[in-house]
Design an enzyme around this catalytic site. Structure first.
Site, PDB file in Angstrom:
ATOM      1  N   LYS A  92       8.954  -9.781  -0.524  1.00 54.42           N
ATOM      2  CA  LYS A  92       7.544 -10.200  -0.583  1.00 54.42           C
ATOM      3  C   LYS A  92       6.855  -9.580  -1.797  1.00 54.42           C
ATOM      4  O   LYS A  92       6.134 -10.273  -2.518  1.00 54.42           O
ATOM      5  CB  LYS A  92       6.851  -9.796   0.727  1.00 54.42           C
ATOM      6  CG  LYS A  92       5.403 -10.215   0.809  1.00 54.42           C
ATOM      7  CD  LYS A  92       4.949 -10.451   2.244  1.00 54.42           C
ATOM      8  CE  LYS A  92       4.845  -9.174   3.059  1.00 54.42           C
ATOM      9  NZ  LYS A  92       3.713  -8.313   2.657  1.00 54.42           N
ATOM     10  N   GLN A 128      -0.041  -0.881  -4.451  1.00 50.19           N
ATOM     11  CA  GLN A 128      -1.026  -1.950  -4.698  1.00 50.19           C
ATOM     12  C   GLN A 128      -2.089  -1.462  -5.672  1.00 50.19           C
ATOM     13  O   GLN A 128      -2.466  -2.178  -6.600  1.00 50.19           O
ATOM     14  CB  GLN A 128      -1.666  -2.388  -3.378  1.00 50.19           C
ATOM     15  CG  GLN A 128      -0.691  -3.103  -2.462  1.00 50.19           C
ATOM     16  CD  GLN A 128      -1.298  -3.454  -1.113  1.00 50.19           C
ATOM     17  OE1 GLN A 128      -2.463  -3.167  -0.843  1.00 50.19           O
ATOM     18  NE2 GLN A 128      -0.499  -4.065  -0.255  1.00 50.19           N
ATOM     19  N   ASP A 185       6.284   0.511   5.155  1.00 47.91           N
ATOM     20  CA  ASP A 185       6.184  -0.667   6.032  1.00 47.91           C
ATOM     21  C   ASP A 185       7.175  -0.615   7.200  1.00 47.91           C
ATOM     22  O   ASP A 185       7.171  -1.503   8.057  1.00 47.91           O
ATOM     23  CB  ASP A 185       6.424  -1.942   5.221  1.00 47.91           C
ATOM     24  CG  ASP A 185       5.279  -2.210   4.251  1.00 47.91           C
ATOM     25  OD1 ASP A 185       4.155  -1.731   4.508  1.00 47.91           O
ATOM     26  OD2 ASP A 185       5.505  -2.884   3.231  1.00 47.91           O
TER      27      ASP A 185
END
Ligand code: S3P
Length: 448
Positions: free
Chosen positions: A28, A176, A327
């Site tokens: 992803k 991010q 995650d």
């Protein structure tokens, strides 16, 4: 799903041995970046193995709205005709990033140093998540942002007309935020510097180099010092997206806890910024063989042969490992429930600002399944019940969070009684073939 559709309850039952090959979809993080960097290059970037999960599809749509031409040619096979660094046009409508924190934060960075205005929104989960961690450093370039209280979406970002380069030390370990600053730095003159104390996933750095940017990473006493020279001409690339190690975690962990299982999971990334879960599982006594190590799509990968492991022990997960498995704590806490002794996960407060508050979501769900859990702001401790020991027999709330949904469904494959989730539809954001892949291995999953 963006949380706009109908909730899809799903139920997992104690399953027979899992067997066969689990070919998980594309990564992803790398899929988002391939579309975004492709949009910033002049000419045609070809992408194979793109994850066609809703998060990535939302990013593809956003790149079109900013002026790139994004075309799907077949499953995972896409092209992007980019507009060049600084070439984004102003979108005609609101950009809806659905469930994706990565999508919205990276795209905000990408447009932040171009003199255009864009308004961003997302689903109910994304609208709760903090954007200040990105808009604070972007303001140093001269970008302005106007959002809801607490820096929440919807938010309007006004790109800097005369951006200045920035030197920024990350206050949280976040790929991010790092990526948003680097993407903004692309259209600022001079050198933009990002300093990270603990290394986080390095896909942006790898891809920037691949697309022809001048970037230097130096290890110093301060941490990793990443220096990017602004205003490069990015050259279009052919990007082969490797499989997603965060998705691979679900069949891997299912095989470890479902008695008699023996599966092969090909092409799992061994990138040191992503493989923390696998190190942890091996320390717990998991039977995983790392076969055929090689490079795929610029990432080190191996094929994993995973067998049921009835003798796993709880461990203390080193807190400094958190960024490389951030995650994976939800699924690790499921495996920990089937180990003997307690598994201590410290330094995990970032889990509270993911698609859901993952410490709370896992703690409440595991308790409902009969597992003893302790938590504080920054810690999750799971008291394992040994192989086959979890009672189950509960319905767990997924809070629009794909990884919470998949974690409890995997738990239900090995618990004594069925485990249901109230809504499995968020799984489509990252692992659209989860249901078919898991049932193909022999898992008992049904829609409720
Ligand atoms: C991601 C970074 C991580 C991770 C997310 C993907 C990325 O978030 O949780 O799923 O692609 O950069 P943070 O940067 O908030 O840690």
């Amino acid at each position: 799903m963006s949380g706009h559709g109908q909730a899809q309850p799903m139920i997992a039952s104690k399953s027979g041995p899992l067997s066969g090959t689990a070919s998980v979809p594309g990564d992803k993080s790398i899929s988002h970046r391939a579309l975004i960097f492709g949009a910033m290059a002049v000419g045609e970037t070809r992408i194979s193995g793109l994850l066609e999960g809703q998060d990535v599809l939302d990013t593809a749509k956003a790149m079109q709205a900013f002026g790139a031409t994004v075309t799907r040619h077949g499953l995972g096979d896409w092209t992007v005709n980019g507009v060049g660094v600084g070439g984004f046009q102003e979108p005609a409508d609101v950009i809806d990033c659905g469930n994706s924190g990565t999508g919205v934060r990276l795209i905000m960075g990408t447009m932040a140093t171009t003199p255009i205005t864009a308004t961003f929104t997302g689903d109910a989960s994304l609208r709760k998540r903090p954007m200040g961690r990105v808009t604070d450093p972007l303001s140093l370039f001269g970008t302005r942002a106007y959002g809801r209280k607490g820096g929440r979406l919807p938010m309007t970002v006004v790109g800097a007309a005369a951006p200045v380069p920035v030197r920024y030390a990350l206050p949280v370990a976040s790929a991010q935020v790092k990526s948003a600053v680097l993407l903004a730095g692309l259209n600022a003159p001079g050198e933009t510097v990002v300093i990270e104390k603990e290394p986080t996933r390095d896909h942006s750095e790898r891809m920037l180099l691949g697309f022809g940017a001048t970037l230097n990473v130096e290890k110093t006493a301060e941490g990793h010092v990443i220096t990017l020279l602004g205003r490069p001409e990015l050259r279009p690339q052919t990007v082969a997206v490797p499989r997603d190690p965060s998705s691979a975690a679900f069949p891997v962990c299912a095989a470890l806890i479902v008695e008699g299982s023996d599966i092969l999971v090909p092409g799992v990334s061994q990138n040191l910024t992503r493989n923390g879960l696998y190190l942890t599982l091996v320390e717990m006594g998991a039977d995983i063989a790392f076969l055929n190590p090689r490079e795929e799509g610029g990432e080190p990968v191996a094929d994993l042969r995973v067998r049921f492991s009835g003798n796993m022990k709880g461990i203390e997960v080193p807190p400094e490992r958190a960024p490389s498995m951030i995650d994976e704590y939800p699924i690790l806490s499921v495996v920990a429930s089937f180990a003997v002794g307690k598994t201590v996960m410290r330094g995990v407060k970032e889990l509270r600002v993911k698609e859901s508050d993952r410490i709370d979501a896992m703690a409440r769900g595991l308790e409902a399944c009969g597992v003893r859990v302790e938590e504080d702001e920054d810690t999750l401790i799971v008291h394992g019940m040994g192989a086959g020991g979890m009672p189950g027999g509960a319905t767990c709330a997924t809070h629009l969070d794909h990884r919470i949904a998949m974690s409890f469904l995997v738990a239900g494959m090995a618990a004594k009684a069925d485990i249901a989730v109230d809504d499995a539809s968020p799984i489509l954001t990252s692992f659209p073939i989860f249901e078919g892949l898991m049932t193909g291995l022999g898992a008992s999953l049904r829609r409720g």
